[in-house]
Design a protein around this motif. Structure first.
Motif, PDB file in Angstrom:
ATOM      1  N   LEU A   1      -2.932  -1.972   3.304  1.00 39.23           N
ATOM      2  CA  LEU A   1      -2.750  -2.838   2.132  1.00 39.23           C
ATOM      3  C   LEU A   1      -2.149  -2.010   1.003  1.00 39.23           C
ATOM      4  O   LEU A   1      -2.786  -1.094   0.498  1.00 39.23           O
ATOM      5  N   ARG A   2      -0.909  -2.331   0.630  1.00 39.14           N
ATOM      6  CA  ARG A   2      -0.279  -1.636  -0.496  1.00 39.14           C
ATOM      7  C   ARG A   2      -0.789  -2.260  -1.788  1.00 39.14           C
ATOM      8  O   ARG A   2      -0.647  -3.468  -1.999  1.00 39.14           O
ATOM      9  N   VAL A   3      -1.368  -1.441  -2.633  1.00 45.63           N
ATOM     10  CA  VAL A   3      -1.886  -1.924  -3.914  1.00 45.63           C
ATOM     11  C   VAL A   3      -1.144  -1.215  -5.043  1.00 45.63           C
ATOM     12  O   VAL A   3      -1.046   0.010  -5.058  1.00 45.63           O
ATOM     13  N   SER A   4      -0.628  -1.990  -5.958  1.00 49.58           N
ATOM     14  CA  SER A   4       0.089  -1.446  -7.109  1.00 49.58           C
ATOM     15  C   SER A   4      -0.495  -2.043  -8.381  1.00 49.58           C
ATOM     16  O   SER A   4      -1.319  -2.959  -8.333  1.00 49.58           O
ATOM     17  N   THR A   5      -0.058  -1.521  -9.523  1.00 50.41           N
ATOM     18  CA  THR A   5      -0.447  -2.128 -10.796  1.00 50.41           C
ATOM     19  C   THR A   5       0.766  -2.202 -11.705  1.00 50.41           C
ATOM     20  O   THR A   5       1.626  -1.315 -11.688  1.00 50.41           O
ATOM     21  N   HIS A   6       0.827  -3.272 -12.466  1.00 50.56           N
ATOM     22  CA  HIS A   6       1.891  -3.454 -13.447  1.00 50.56           C
ATOM     23  C   HIS A   6       1.291  -3.417 -14.840  1.00 50.56           C
ATOM     24  O   HIS A   6       0.309  -4.115 -15.121  1.00 50.56           O
TER      25      HIS A   6
ATOM     26  N   ILE B   1      -2.509 -10.486  -8.992  1.00 52.47           N
ATOM     27  CA  ILE B   1      -3.707 -10.963  -9.675  1.00 52.47           C
ATOM     28  C   ILE B   1      -3.929 -10.081 -10.888  1.00 52.47           C
ATOM     29  O   ILE B   1      -3.521  -8.918 -10.898  1.00 52.47           O
ATOM     30  N   PRO B   2      -4.557 -10.598 -11.941  1.00 52.68           N
ATOM     31  CA  PRO B   2      -4.859  -9.751 -13.098  1.00 52.68           C
ATOM     32  C   PRO B   2      -5.897  -8.701 -12.717  1.00 52.68           C
ATOM     33  O   PRO B   2      -6.772  -8.951 -11.884  1.00 52.68           O
ATOM     34  N   ALA B   3      -5.809  -7.538 -13.322  1.00 57.55           N
ATOM     35  CA  ALA B   3      -6.716  -6.448 -13.002  1.00 57.55           C
ATOM     36  C   ALA B   3      -8.144  -6.766 -13.440  1.00 57.55           C
ATOM     37  O   ALA B   3      -8.363  -7.532 -14.388  1.00 57.55           O
ATOM     38  N   PRO B   4      -9.137  -6.168 -12.787  1.00 59.03           N
ATOM     39  CA  PRO B   4     -10.522  -6.342 -13.220  1.00 59.03           C
ATOM     40  C   PRO B   4     -10.740  -5.966 -14.686  1.00 59.03           C
ATOM     41  O   PRO B   4     -11.509  -6.628 -15.388  1.00 59.03           O
ATOM     42  N   ALA B   5     -10.056  -4.912 -15.148  1.00 58.88           N
ATOM     43  CA  ALA B   5     -10.177  -4.519 -16.555  1.00 58.88           C
ATOM     44  C   ALA B   5      -9.734  -5.645 -17.474  1.00 58.88           C
ATOM     45  O   ALA B   5     -10.308  -5.858 -18.547  1.00 58.88           O
TER      46      ALA B   5
ATOM     47  N   LEU C   1      -1.891  -5.614  -9.185  1.00 56.38           N
ATOM     48  CA  LEU C   1      -2.831  -5.885 -10.269  1.00 56.38           C
ATOM     49  C   LEU C   1      -2.080  -5.829 -11.595  1.00 56.38           C
ATOM     50  O   LEU C   1      -1.618  -4.754 -12.008  1.00 56.38           O
ATOM     51  N   ASP C   2      -1.950  -6.948 -12.253  1.00 52.13           N
ATOM     52  CA  ASP C   2      -1.279  -6.988 -13.557  1.00 52.13           C
ATOM     53  C   ASP C   2      -2.302  -6.644 -14.638  1.00 52.13           C
ATOM     54  O   ASP C   2      -3.415  -7.168 -14.645  1.00 52.13           O
ATOM     55  N   ASP C   3      -1.900  -5.766 -15.555  1.00 49.54           N
ATOM     56  CA  ASP C   3      -2.899  -5.182 -16.452  1.00 49.54           C
ATOM     57  C   ASP C   3      -2.285  -4.823 -17.802  1.00 49.54           C
ATOM     58  O   ASP C   3      -1.557  -3.843 -17.925  1.00 49.54           O
ATOM     59  N   CYS C   4      -2.597  -5.632 -18.799  1.00 54.81           N
ATOM     60  CA  CYS C   4      -2.133  -5.336 -20.161  1.00 54.81           C
ATOM     61  C   CYS C   4      -3.095  -4.425 -20.919  1.00 54.81           C
ATOM     62  O   CYS C   4      -2.770  -3.977 -22.022  1.00 54.81           O
TER      63      CYS C   4
END
Length: 370
Positions: free
Chosen positions: A238-243, A137-141, A192-195
């Motif tokens: 729950l493994r949480v990562s960010t891209h 999912i896209p990150a909250p930011a 969390l996908d985050d540009c």
């Protein structure tokens, strides 16, 4: 379970039959049920291909989405799909013009499309304990950045949320309810996908976006607070990562610059277990900022590009992994493509066969290094 050191970011090129079905749906030639049936079959076939190349973490390719981020935003109550004057500006290209705009209080609802999508994917592999279904999912930011993209979005936002504090509370609450619903549905791997961090690393990009004199440090803190507010007190299994990348549209990019300007917030303080980082060319900078990575965190090196079909040199990849291991222990490193193959339904400029060769290369090199 043996630790894997190869991975994917998650999106895949849309099969031709799926593209045709989406066009037909847009024209009113097929209904939602008929489109969903095509999506279901395409996802089943994709998962089999993922398993065939040795992947243990699988995705649905984002086959039900048009964009990697906007579909998630549109799925929240209080958000509407708008068509602004311009799309996103990439290097030499402009995307389709779509956005997400506030029209009421932001809320999670149980029919959110990401929850529906995950349940279908998880059902395909739930009887195979060695396989994990990942939801991205896209990150909250990223959500916040979209809601303040352009004067019209900002004006509509202020009609509903007079203060940033009220907005942030509702974003965090909606995201947490989505994440806990995914968890209840069986999700144990969330990305969390985050540009936003990649864009913030590019001073020229943000000057164009925010004007001269914007507060770089304040924006970093806002992004960090939003993301960490959502990540607080999540289930331990729950493994949480960010891209993090700098844009991926039709093989083009939106921003450039190393991670140095954001590493002290992103790599040192964001409450995720793993960082998927773009490092496929000079535009991403060197590995130096990795020294800021908090102890114990994993870094997945995006050394294999998803933007071009040419295969990377295996020896060069191994040398770059070795170089990165001077900043992060080798056992905490892994290898992947730098981004997905189709962050939007247009996809990057390569064939499906070339896409799978890229993933096979990632698996081969990782198995040889680790």
């Amino acid at each position: 379970m043996t630790k894997l050191h190869y991975d994917i970011v998650g999106s895949f090129l849309r099969p031709e039959k799926l593209k045709k079905a989406r066009v037909a749906f847009t024209k009113g030639e097929v209904d939602q049920a008929q489109l969903t049936a095509v999506e279901d079959q395409a996802i089943k076939e994709l998962v089999e291909k993922e398993l065939a190349v040795g992947l243990k973490v699988v995705t649905d390719g984002e086959f039900r989405r048009s964009y990697w981020h906007l579909d998630t935003f549109w799925g929240f109550a209080g958000i509407k799909h708008t068509i602004p004057e311009h799309g996103y500006f990439f290097h030499g290209e402009e995307t389709r013009a779509d956005s997400a705009q506030v029209r009421g209080k932001i809320r999670f609802t149980s029919d959110h499309p990401d929850l529906v999508a995950f349940k279908f994917l998880n059902d395909l592999v739930k009887d195979r304990p060695e396989i994990t279904a990942r939801q991205s999912i896209p990150a909250p930011a990223q959500f916040y950045a979209e809601l303040v993209r352009g004067e019209e979005n900002v004006a509509k936002l202020r009609e509903v949320y007079p203060t940033e504090e009220e907005l942030f509370l509702d974003i965090i609450q909606a995201y947490r309810e989505l994440i806990f619903a995914l968890y209840e549905a069986g999700c144990r791997d969330l990305k969390l996908d985050d540009c936003t961090w990649g864009m913030l690393s590019d001073q020229d990009f943000w000057t164009a976006m925010a004007g001269e004199g914007f507060d770089h440090e304040a924006l970093k803190q806002t992004y960090l607070n939003l993301n960490n507010g959502v990540l607080e007190d999540l289930p331990s299994d729950l493994r949480v990562s960010t891209h993090v990348c700098r844009g991926n549209y039709h093989s083009t990019w939106a921003a450039q610059g190393g991670y140095g300007p954001v590493a002290d917030a992103l790599l040192a303080k964001e409450a995720v277990q793993a960082f998927y980082l773009e490092f496929d060319d000079d535009r991403s900078g060197d590995f130096g900022p990795l020294k800021e990575t908090a102890p114990g965190k994993e870094v997945v090196l995006g050394l294999v590009t998803s933007k071009r079909p040419q295969l990377e040199d295996e020896n060069v990849l191994k040398q770059r992994i070795k170089e990165a291991s001077t900043y992060v222990p080798l056992e905490k490193l892994a290898l992947s493509t730098q981004c997905g193959f189709a962050s939007t339904e247009e996809g990057n400029i390569l064939t499906e066969a070339e896409q799978w060769e890229k993933i096979k290369l990632v698996v081969k090199v990782a198995n040889e290094v680790w």
